[in-house]
Design a protein around this motif. Structure first.
Motif: not given
Length: 451
Positions: A120-134
């Motif tokens: 959950a933490r990793l995917l939250n971070s990736l959603d930030h990095v990608t601006s909501g594209r995960i």
């Protein structure tokens, strides 16, 4: 995806990048000659190409074990590059997102072995990095080689794997909700950073997990990543209907696709969800040519991919069952039952044979592997033709299977040529017909898939 926003007639396309470098594709005409896996520039270039064509998502399946089911050895998989090597693609997605603005990214982790707080933490971070594209593809693992890398000498029983998946997702969703969207105030005058009343422990105590929470992350652009699930067994469909925003389904057989769609709709209704809001991306292989003859010639090349041993490795690993020991005569239903008893997956190749020929059908070992070869390379369910012919086939199939979702294009002849042909030849034809809408009208992947 909300039912009110869903357009039942708009087709979505995704590219499956899980095996673009394996099973001999690295050596085929149209493959890179100056770069090799895992050069991140390969994936950045493909992401740019996909976004130029308006592809909705680039997807990465995953498995953490080296195939060792065939004859109990890893050597054949290593020698022939069968589903090996594989990397954790989360850093690659971060790099791909840096050179794109709109295309989404799907990432796979196993609920059988991973811990929900970490994921959950990793995917939250990736959603930030990608601006909501995960998007998060959650899987229930079926392979002992994966289990051994996490310290297990056997797999959980099939039903327990799905129970663990349900709890895993429940924990992830609670963690993503544990920090409210407006919790962070960042008041420069007072120095107050956040409102503690909007940050909550989840205090989850379940059969498989104990997690206090809250998630130690800022709320992400999508709130939750798009949740994806691919279970095609009755229990898998029931589980996916409880939480999935998007389903991956096995393409190539309209009758089976209709059965899957019908069963999923019934389970969605039972779970209190609107079936109109949950699409299926059917796994699909395409061979495009500028003429019908060119496409047919390319398709014939598919049967040159592997030798007998590589086919055995592929079939065994994907089922979690060693097919090297099958007898000279095989009763399909008995083989499927044996696979279930061994805690492996009866879906996939054997499941398709049972659906096609019947549980009582008997075939020879030679016929089994001949069919297995065609299955491994995807020959029988590959759509080949000109852009117009392929568009005809996709439109017909899309209408027959509910017109909700679209296609996950995978197992290309070569990387990057095959995917470039999809964006340059097929996508313009589908858009010209109105089968695909204008790309990237939403801000996030969730919003784009909801159209």
């Amino acid at each position: 995806m909300s039912a009110s926003d869903a357009d039942p007639h708009e087709m979505h396309l995704a590219f499956d990048l899980s095996f673009t470098h394996s099973e001999g594709r690295w050596a085929r005409p149209g493959s890179w000659v100056s770069r090799t896996f895992p050069d991140v520039r390969m994936f950045q270039e493909l992401a740019i190409t996909a976004e130029r064509g308006g592809i909705d998502m680039l997807f990465f399946g995953d498995g953490s074990g080296l195939p060792d089911t065939w004859r109990g050895s890893t050597d054949p998989a290593v020698e022939w590059g069968v589903q090996w090597p594989r990397h954790d693609m989360s850093p690659f997605i971060a790099a791909m997102s840096a050179v794109t603005e709109h295309v989404g990214f799907g990432l796979t982790y196993s609920s059988t072995f991973m811990h929900p707080f970490y994921v959950a933490r990793l995917l939250n971070s990736l959603d930030h990095v990608t601006s909501g594209r995960i998007a998060f593809n959650v899987v229930a693992s079926t392979r002992l080689s994966d289990a051994a890398n996490y310290g297990y000498d056997q797999l959980l029983e099939h039903g327990l794997r799905y129970e663990r998946m349900e709890e895993f997702i429940t924990v992830c969703q609670a963690l993503w909700d544990s920090v409210e969207p407006d919790a962070i105030v960042m008041d420069r005058e007072t120095g107050r950073f956040a409102d503690p009343a909007k940050v909550h422990a989840i205090d989850h105590h379940g059969r498989f997990f104990d997690v206090k929470g809250p998630l130690t992350s800022a709320p992400s652009p999508q709130g939750h990543p798009v949740l994806v699930q691919a279970g095609s067994s009755p229990q898998g469909i029931t589980t996916s209907a409880k939480f999935a925003d998007l389903i991956f389904g096995i393409g190539g057989n309209v009758a089976n696709q209709v059965r899957h769609r019908t069963a999923l709709d019934a389970e969605l209704l039972a779970a209190g969800r609107d079936p109109a809001g949950v699409g299926i991306l059917w796994t699909t292989q395409l061979v495009l040519g500028r003429s019908e003859d060119e496409a047919a010639a390319k398709k014939r090349e598919m049967l040159e991919y592997w030798g007998d041993e590589a086919v055995g490795v592929y079939l065994s690993y994907n089922a979690g069952y060693d097919f090297s020991a099958v007898p000279d005569r095989i009763i399909l239903g008995e083989l499927a039952e044996e696979i279930v008893r061994s805690q492996a997956s009866p879906a996939g190749f054997v499941g398709q044979l049972v659906a096609e020929l019947g549980a009582d059908h008997e075939i020879s070992r030679n016929e089994f592997f001949e069919r297995g070869w065609r299955h491994a390379v995807g020959f029988d369910h590959t759509i080949a033709g000109t852009a117009s012919q392929v568009a005809d086939a996709l439109e017909e199939n899309f209408a027959a299977t509910g017109a909700r979702g679209g296609y996950m294009v995978g197992n290309p002849l070569s990387m990057p040529a095959s995917y470039a042909e999809v964006t340059e030849l097929l996508v313009p034809e589908l858009r010209r017909r109105g089968a695909m809408g204008e790309p990237y009208q939403g801000r996030t992947l969730r919003e784009n898939l909801a159209r």
